[in-house]
Design an enzyme around this catalytic site. Structure first.
Site, short mmCIF file in Angstrom:
data_model
loop_
_atom_site.label_atom_id
_atom_site.label_comp_id
_atom_site.label_asym_id
_atom_site.label_seq_id
_atom_site.Cartn_x
_atom_site.Cartn_y
_atom_site.Cartn_z
CE LYS A 53 -6.54 -46.29 -9.96
NZ LYS A 53 -6.34 -47.28 -10.95
CD GLN A 97 -4.43 -50.32 -12.10
OE1 GLN A 97 -5.21 -49.62 -11.22
NE2 GLN A 97 -3.87 -49.47 -13.01
CG ASP A 120 -11.00 -47.10 -15.18
OD1 ASP A 120 -10.13 -46.00 -14.67
OD2 ASP A 120 -10.09 -48.25 -15.07
#
Length: 270
Positions: A53, A97, A120
């Site tokens: 990322k 994460q 997300d």
């Protein structure tokens, strides 16, 4: 002839366009968009994903910050960190994460992220808006899948689609996006009876079950489009949930592993 939907090539094209958009944004607002990723602990897979990322952010011109926290951080300390980022006007996107250490409630952490910064697409309000067909931040993998289908000019209206896997991250949201595109959708899972009978009716088969090469050609309707979300490591090599070589000649289009859905997930995040 079977079409290979190469996510790596498609991602490169999309990121090039994004880079131009970021330059325009930076000139207009005086700064580039800023993504903050929180990484808790030293999970090797999580570190790899976060590194990917960070690389993608550099590629498109985003400002990227990784906040690395110790495995034993308390839940309250993590929630406080998220609250600070929610209230920071120089932060546009927040990603925690997953997975998190067992002593931290993932649900509570996801709900703590501002809805407008939840890149997300996991916050309950974004999930609700997705299922209501309203504009929202979409989960990255389902969004990537829809982009891949669009890239080969698939008209989803009236198509029979089968999704194998009912996770909140892939299965359920991709089913909602397909329904919103007027497809007819069946979700299959570990309790589905006579799976082959269901999959053999699907014009589009999306597989996200985490079992290496489980789907062979006898599961696939001739001429179907097969999207393989699985990433498995077998004997040191990556493979999907679909037996790519076995299914290739039966499909009209298929995604490879690697260089399929994976690159599109990070590109969709961008």
């Amino acid at each position: 002839m079977t079409t290979v939907i190469n996510g790596a090539i498609l991602s490169k094209e999309i990121r090039a366009n994004l880079h131009e958009e970021v330059l325009e944004c930076t000139n207009k607002y005086g700064r580039a968009p800023h993504l903050v990723v929180i990484l808790v602990g030293e999970n090797p897979a999580s570190i790899s994903y976060v590194t990917g990322k960070e690389k993608a952010c550099r590629e498109v011109g985003f400002q990227s910050t990784i906040i690395r926290l110790k495995e034993n951080i308390t839940e309250d300390e993590l929630l406080k960190q998220i609250d600070e980022l929610n209230n920071d006007d120089l932060v546009d996107g927040i990603l925690v994460q997953l997975p998190l250490p067992r002593h931290i409630d993932e649900k509570k952490v996801i709900e703590a992220i501002s809805v407008s910064k939840d890149v997300d697409g996991f916050h309950p309000i974004n999930v609700a808006k997705l299922h209501l067909g309203e504009k929202c931040l979409l989960p990255c993998t389902p969004k990537g899948i829809m982009t891949m289908l669009k890239s080969i000019n698939v008209d989803l209206q009236g198509k029979n689609c089968c999704v194998i896997g009912r996770s909140n991250i892939v299965g359920k949201p991709i089913a909602s996006l397909l329904v919103s595109s007027n497809a007819t959708v069946t979700i299959c899972h570990s309790k589905t009876v006579d799976l082959k009978n269901v999959t053999n009716k699907a014009d589009i088969l999306i597989v996200a079950i985490g079992k290496p090469k489980m789907i062979t050609k006898d599961f696939v309707k001739p001429g179907a489009i097969v999207i393989d979300v699985g990433v498995n490591r077998v004997d040191g090599h990556l493979c999907g949930d679909v037996d790519y070589d076995d299914c290739f000649d039966v499909c009209s289009a298929i995604t490879p592993v690697p260089k399929g859905v994976g690159p599109m997930t990070i590109t969709s995040l961008m």
